[in-house]
Enzyme design. Structure first.
Site, PDB file in Angstrom:
ATOM      1  N   HIS A  25       0.920  -1.187  -0.070  1.00 51.28           N
ATOM      2  CA  HIS A  25       0.002   0.014   0.036  1.00 51.28           C
ATOM      3  C   HIS A  25       0.991   1.446  -0.102  1.00 51.28           C
ATOM      4  O   HIS A  25       0.782   2.042  -0.827  1.00 51.28           O
ATOM      5  CB  HIS A  25      -0.877   0.055   0.991  1.00 51.28           C
ATOM      6  CG  HIS A  25      -1.856   1.265   1.317  1.00 51.28           C
ATOM      7  ND1 HIS A  25      -3.007   1.164   0.668  1.00 51.28           N
ATOM      8  CD2 HIS A  25      -1.586   2.510   1.874  1.00 51.28           C
ATOM      9  CE1 HIS A  25      -3.553   2.316   0.898  1.00 51.28           C
ATOM     10  NE2 HIS A  25      -2.713   3.072   1.611  1.00 51.28           N
ATOM     11  N   GLU A  26       1.962   1.227   0.867  1.00 54.02           N
ATOM     12  CA  GLU A  26       2.711   2.480   1.074  1.00 54.02           C
ATOM     13  C   GLU A  26       3.610   2.452  -0.241  1.00 54.02           C
ATOM     14  O   GLU A  26       3.971   3.618  -0.500  1.00 54.02           O
ATOM     15  CB  GLU A  26       3.418   2.593   2.411  1.00 54.02           C
ATOM     16  CG  GLU A  26       2.627   2.278   3.661  1.00 54.02           C
ATOM     17  CD  GLU A  26       1.709   3.845   3.736  1.00 54.02           C
ATOM     18  OE1 GLU A  26       1.824   4.635   3.224  1.00 54.02           O
ATOM     19  OE2 GLU A  26       0.718   3.397   4.436  1.00 54.02           O
ATOM     20  N   HIS A  29       1.942   4.533  -2.757  1.00 55.49           N
ATOM     21  CA  HIS A  29       2.105   5.918  -2.762  1.00 55.49           C
ATOM     22  C   HIS A  29       3.358   6.687  -2.983  1.00 55.49           C
ATOM     23  O   HIS A  29       3.653   7.456  -3.822  1.00 55.49           O
ATOM     24  CB  HIS A  29       1.854   6.397  -1.053  1.00 55.49           C
ATOM     25  CG  HIS A  29       0.329   6.110  -0.814  1.00 55.49           C
ATOM     26  ND1 HIS A  29      -0.753   6.840  -1.609  1.00 55.49           N
ATOM     27  CD2 HIS A  29      -0.045   5.529   0.337  1.00 55.49           C
ATOM     28  CE1 HIS A  29      -1.866   6.532  -0.692  1.00 55.49           C
ATOM     29  NE2 HIS A  29      -1.404   5.708   0.550  1.00 55.49           N
TER      30      HIS A  29
END
Length: 440
Positions: A25-26, A29
């Protein structure tokens, strides 16, 4: 000691799953930010205190001691760190706030997109590697269903043959407990009972009752034979052999596996007559029932299942369907919570409840299935328009793109704090709820 080991296995599976999902997920980003020339100051799996870290270029990569999340710190962005130092200065070219709104929107969507991709890939590969095994409707309806207490509450009975779901035909018995069944508005089962066709409504709160611990609903009635006899058991000493078909126990007829336990519960520690069919002949054997209401044999289930293998290309649409069914089920479930049909205390789980889903034994199939489900749930929950979640940032950025005016940094800071209070409150409620359910 055994329960401690099971607890450690549960915790290890949860930590590994969250580390994978938070990590990707990170990373979503981070990649999106880098794509648009933004400076990423820190990438962390887990929250502080930091266990270890290293720096590559301008980014510090670290592992935190609290494995319940993670973060990416992008220069010039108001996030959960609430670091507003330097925001009073003119935006630098590499900062988040200096980029066009559409680029910032893609950065905030990066984590959600990668979680969706991860969930889909897990389901696709599981479908490709394992295929799908199931009990077909025609096979189950040779004998009908076993209706446990919850099923009886809604009007189902043991022996019912479920011929339709919500007015439509179905193939896989597991469809009867799918999201399509339990989340449908005005859903119903159509059953054949003693030659009569009856519609059984599916109540809106069925999903809540199904979430209760160790609850049973419906399953196929299983004809069976004796498979293996445990050496030294009552069955062994009484002369039971592999391949025997049990006809009656203590004078009570037995046709299906589910009928065994209720009968044996009445005769714990007693020696009873067990009538069996062996090589075409009927025999009566004196067998002592164990204190845990068993005879000491394993069963061969005589219900034929189907198995479907998939090529990789065939597995793609199947995996996509499985992944998005999870999202649809969670959206419907959230709607039922807000409408009051389902109580939040029965539906919201903390990391404690999630760890229990993984179980005390390490099963890789179950691990990857649950991890795929959680990846899709994380994507869905992160998209909710709550400040401090990605969806909150998306909401403000969408407003900026439509109105042409960006919310002030002060407003974003206050909104971030409010969102964090909301999220922490939900987490405290969920943990307290799981502790209460396990203790009481």
């Amino acid at each position: 000691m055994e329960s401690l080991l099971e607890g450690l296995v549960m915790a290890a599976q949860l930590i590994l799953a969250l580390s994978i999902l938070v990590g990707v997920h990170e990373f979503g980003h981070l990649i999106a930010a880098r794509l648009f020339g933004m400076r990423v100051e820190q990438y962390s799996i887990g929250f502080p205190p930091k266990i270890f870290g290293f720096k590559v270029g301008q980014t510090e990569y670290s592992l935190g001691a609290i494995p319940l999340g993670g973060f990416v710190k992008i220069s010039g962005m108001i996030d959960e760190s609430l670091d507003t130092e330097g925001l009073s200065e003119e935006p630098k070219p590499w900062e988040f706030r200096s980029k066009p709104a559409w680029q910032r929107l893609i950065v905030m969507m990066g984590g959600i997109i990668v979680n969706v991709i991860t969930g889909i890939l897990i389901f696709v590969f599981m479908t490709y590697v394992n295929g799908v095994s199931y009990f077909p409707k025609e096979e189950v309806n040779k004998n009908g269903i076993m209706a446990y207490e919850l099923a009886q509450e809604i009007g189902l009975k043991t022996g019912d043959k479920i011929i339709k779901l919500n007015g439509h035909d179905y193939e896989n018995f597991s469809d009867l407990r799918s999201a399509e069944a339990i989340f449908a508005d005005n859903g119903y089962y159509t059953v054949e009972r003693n030659g009569e066709i009856i519609d059984i409504p599916i109540p809106g709160d069925l999903v809540e009752k199904l979430s209760e611990k160790n609850v049973k609903f419906i399953e196929p009635l299983f004809p069976f034979n004796v498979n293996q006899v445990a050496p030294g058991s009552g069955a062994d000493k009484g002369g039971l052999k592999a391949g025997d078909q049990i006809l009656s126990i203590a004078g009570e007829p037995v046709s299906f596996f589910q009928e065994l336990k209720p009968i044996l519960e009445q005769y714990k520690g007693q020696t009873i007559d067990v009538n069996v069919l062996r090589d075409g002949s009927s025999l009566t054997l004196p067998i002592k029932v164990d204190v845990d209401a068993t005879l000491g044999f394993s069963s061969e289930m005589l219900l034929a299942s189907k198995h479907q293998d998939y090529t990789f290309m065939q597995a793609i649409p199947e995996g996509v369907d499985m992944a998005f069914e999870t999202v649809w089920a969670n959206a419907k479930g959230l709607g039922k919570i807000f409408s009051g049909e389902v109580s939040a205390s029965k539906s919201i789980s903390s990391p404690i409840g999630i760890a229990q889903m993984y179980g005390g034994t390490w099963d890789w199939n179950r691990f990857w299935y649950l991890t795929g489900v959680i990846s899709m749930i994380l994507a869905f929950m992160n998209f909710l328009p709550i400040p401090a979640l990605d969806g909150g940032h998306v909401m403000f950025l969408t407003y900026e793109m439509i109105s042409g005016r960006a919310p002030s940094d002060k407003f974003l800071e206050v909104a971030q704090k409010a969102g964090m209070v909301i999220l922490l409150s939900i987490m405290v409620f969920a943990i307290g709820n799981d502790l209460f359910k396990n203790l009481f």
